[in-house]
Design a protein around this motif. Structure first.
Motif, PDB file in Angstrom:
ATOM      1  N   PHE A 115      13.961 -47.462  58.316  1.00 56.07           N
ATOM      2  CA  PHE A 115      14.636 -47.515  59.613  1.00 56.07           C
ATOM      3  C   PHE A 115      14.405 -48.836  60.326  1.00 56.07           C
ATOM      4  CE2 PHE A 115      15.304 -46.497  64.091  1.00 56.07           C
ATOM      5  CZ  PHE A 115      16.499 -45.795  64.033  1.00 56.07           C
ATOM      6  N   SER A 116      13.187 -49.360  60.259  1.00 59.86           N
ATOM      7  CA  SER A 116      12.894 -50.600  60.981  1.00 59.86           C
ATOM      8  C   SER A 116      13.740 -51.760  60.467  1.00 59.86           C
ATOM      9  CB  SER A 116      11.407 -50.939  60.870  1.00 59.86           C
ATOM     10  OG  SER A 116      11.035 -51.155  59.519  1.00 59.86           O
ATOM     11  N   ILE A 130      11.324 -55.014  68.346  1.00 58.80           N
ATOM     12  CA  ILE A 130      12.355 -54.083  67.870  1.00 58.80           C
ATOM     13  C   ILE A 130      11.720 -52.912  67.141  1.00 58.80           C
ATOM     14  CG2 ILE A 130      14.317 -53.826  66.305  1.00 58.80           C
ATOM     15  CD1 ILE A 130      14.924 -56.832  66.928  1.00 58.80           C
ATOM     16  N   ILE A 131      10.698 -53.192  66.325  1.00 58.74           N
ATOM     17  CA  ILE A 131      10.015 -52.105  65.604  1.00 58.74           C
ATOM     18  C   ILE A 131       9.370 -51.136  66.590  1.00 58.74           C
ATOM     19  CG2 ILE A 131       8.060 -51.593  64.086  1.00 58.74           C
ATOM     20  CD1 ILE A 131       8.789 -54.216  62.583  1.00 58.74           C
ATOM     21  N   LEU A 132       8.743 -51.667  67.632  1.00 57.70           N
ATOM     22  CA  LEU A 132       8.145 -50.796  68.649  1.00 57.70           C
ATOM     23  C   LEU A 132       9.198 -49.936  69.325  1.00 57.70           C
ATOM     24  CD1 LEU A 132       5.606 -53.208  70.399  1.00 57.70           C
ATOM     25  CD2 LEU A 132       5.046 -51.184  69.039  1.00 57.70           C
ATOM     26  N   LEU A 133      10.339 -50.537  69.648  1.00 57.18           N
ATOM     27  CA  LEU A 133      11.399 -49.799  70.335  1.00 57.18           C
ATOM     28  C   LEU A 133      12.076 -48.777  69.426  1.00 57.18           C
ATOM     29  CD1 LEU A 133      13.060 -52.716  72.355  1.00 57.18           C
ATOM     30  CD2 LEU A 133      11.494 -50.957  73.210  1.00 57.18           C
ATOM     31  N   SER A 134      11.924 -48.958  68.119  1.00 56.58           N
ATOM     32  CA  SER A 134      12.593 -48.053  67.177  1.00 56.58           C
ATOM     33  C   SER A 134      11.724 -46.861  66.789  1.00 56.58           C
ATOM     34  CB  SER A 134      12.978 -48.819  65.909  1.00 56.58           C
ATOM     35  OG  SER A 134      11.829 -49.170  65.148  1.00 56.58           O
ATOM     36  N   ARG A 190      10.759 -44.116  68.167  1.00 58.20           N
ATOM     37  CA  ARG A 190      11.209 -42.754  68.458  1.00 58.20           C
ATOM     38  C   ARG A 190      12.589 -42.442  67.895  1.00 58.20           C
ATOM     39  NH1 ARG A 190       9.227 -41.584  74.719  1.00 58.20           N
ATOM     40  NH2 ARG A 190       6.999 -42.007  74.353  1.00 58.20           N
ATOM     41  N   HIS A 191      13.248 -43.430  67.289  1.00 57.47           N
ATOM     42  CA  HIS A 191      14.566 -43.205  66.694  1.00 57.47           C
ATOM     43  C   HIS A 191      15.535 -42.586  67.713  1.00 57.47           C
ATOM     44  CE1 HIS A 191      13.115 -43.220  62.225  1.00 57.47           C
ATOM     45  NE2 HIS A 191      12.492 -44.116  62.968  1.00 57.47           N
TER      46      HIS A 191
END
Length: 417
Positions: free
Chosen positions: A10-11, A313-317, A319-320
């Motif tokens: 996903f990341s 971006i990885i941090l923001l992603s 919780r999907h």
């Protein structure tokens, strides 16, 4: 990417989605007006008020950073595709080489038939070389990638030094016609005359067949453009491979590590970008200085900021969430979205479409960007709920494998949550 929906990372999709959207924010200027306007706002499109503000914002936040992310993701994806091909009993090298050759064909079609700003040819050729270093450990990939970036900076330094000399010679009292011609054939073309602007507009507002004939007649320009940017692109791909092998790009690091990287790298990049913007404006966009600042001095800071963006971006992603899933879907369809933006923009601006080329200011042309972003986010996720790949991703995979791939999704599969 050549993977199915059940084994996505996903990341990687999320970062790729942000990158493909961000790239269009700066590319739209190259679609809408003469090429010189991209680096030299006074050349065309306005450089005061809202136009200057838009240029500065793009320069500070987006320009260079999204392409860097995209290049690093390409390197990471190269390893991922090879790993999964070998896990399926296929030859990783053969799969990779076929993919690059097919991508090269797409790139040449894109360049000669649609738009001069193609990056697919560059990625295909650079990907063939970066592939040779795929087995190196992380620290060697970082060292070699950095060496390629440094080599690129040195090559551009040599070029710009010759242009500086040409500038002095062309503007010296009693300058020869040969000296003036040498300058005008180099960075001097970033100060186009009214006649050159009119010629450029006539080309882009004319027929599509004339446009293609012109591109084919100047076919060597694509070769030169590719060779010039290969060292930097290979370096970024190697850094992307290191990011994949280390687990950084795949989201395997602790949140505290990503937070620390983002909080340090992004401010460093913003500070460097602000300094470049201030210099360009104060120097009245002296083109030698513009190139030295952005193409050479900014390179390490752009790369650092891109890693900061990736961490954020990885941090923001994590919780999907809804918007993250939309952006990740746009990333899964990045190939289609990238070429799709070329088709949309050329239809809006070129003569075989609505013909707005050269008639809008910088900020007016940029108004197309949020509309295209909305299209990317609107279509990508619903499409992937019914199909395994984006349309051009499917074509790329099928041509690479030499047979049509299954397109429609099985009902039991769902998008990753």
């Amino acid at each position: 990417m050549a993977t199915t929906s059940t084994n996505r990372i996903f990341s990687l999709d999320m970062i790729r989605g942000v990158a493909v959207m961000g790239i269009f924010s700066v590319n739209v200027i190259a679609f809408a007006m003469i090429e010189a306007a991209y680096f030299n706002p006074p050349a065309y499109g306005g450089w005061h008020g809202a136009d200057l503000g838009l240029w500065a914002t793009n320069m500070l936040v987006i320009d260079g950073k999204m392409r860097t992310l995209f290049s690093m993701l390409f390197g990471a994806s190269t390893l991922l595709v090879i790993e999964r091909a070998e896990a399926a009993g296929l030859s990783g090298p053969k799969v990779h080489i076929r993919r690059m050759l097919v991508l090269l064909c797409f790139g040449l079609i894109h360049y000669y038939l649609i738009w001069f700003g193609d990056i697919l040819t560059l990625y295909a050729t650079s990907g063939l070389i970066a592939f040779l270093f795929r087995r190196l450990p992380v620290y060697r990939l970082v060292a070699l990638g950095s060496a390629f970036l440094l080599g690129s900076m040195m090559l551009f330094s040599g070029f710009i030094f010759t242009q500086y000399q040409a500038d002095i010679a062309a503007h010296a009292p009693g300058a020869t016609q040969a000296a003036i011609r040498e300058w005008n054939d180099g960075l001097g073309n970033f100060f186009p005359t009214a006649a050159e602007i009119a010629k450029d507009r006539a080309l882009h507002l004319g027929s599509w067949l004339e446009f293609v004939r012109h591109n084919l007649a100047h076919w060597t320009e694509q070769i030169g453009q590719t060779l010039v940017f290969m060292p930097e692109t290979i370096g970024l791909m190697l850094l992307g491979m290191a990011g994949y092998k280390s687990g950084f790009l795949t989201g395997d690091w602790a949140d505290a590590d990503y937070t620390r990287i983002a909080s340090i790298a992004i401010p460093i990049g913003l500070a460097a970008g602000a300094a470049i913007i201030a210099y360009d404006v104060l120097a009245n966009f002296y083109i030698i200085g513009v190139f030295v600042a952005f193409i050479i001095l900014a390179t390490p800071f752009i790369t650092i900021m891109a890693f900061g963006y990736a961490a954020l971006i990885i941090l923001l992603s994590r919780r999907h969430g809804w918007i993250a899933q939309r952006i990740a879907a746009a990333g899964r369809c990045a190939f289609t979205n990238y070429l799709g933006t070329s088709l949309i923009a050329t239809f809006i601006f070129y003569g075989w479409g609505l013909g707005y080329y050269g008639s809008l200011s910088r900020w007016q042309a940029w108004l197309l960007v949020p509309l295209v972003w909305a299209v990317m986010l609107a279509w990508s996720k619903p499409w992937l709920e019914h199909f395994e790949y984006g349309p051009l991703e499917w074509a790329w995979r099928s041509l690479s494998r030499g047979q049509l791939q299954a397109m429609r999704r099985k009902r039991s599969r769902t998008l990753p949550a």
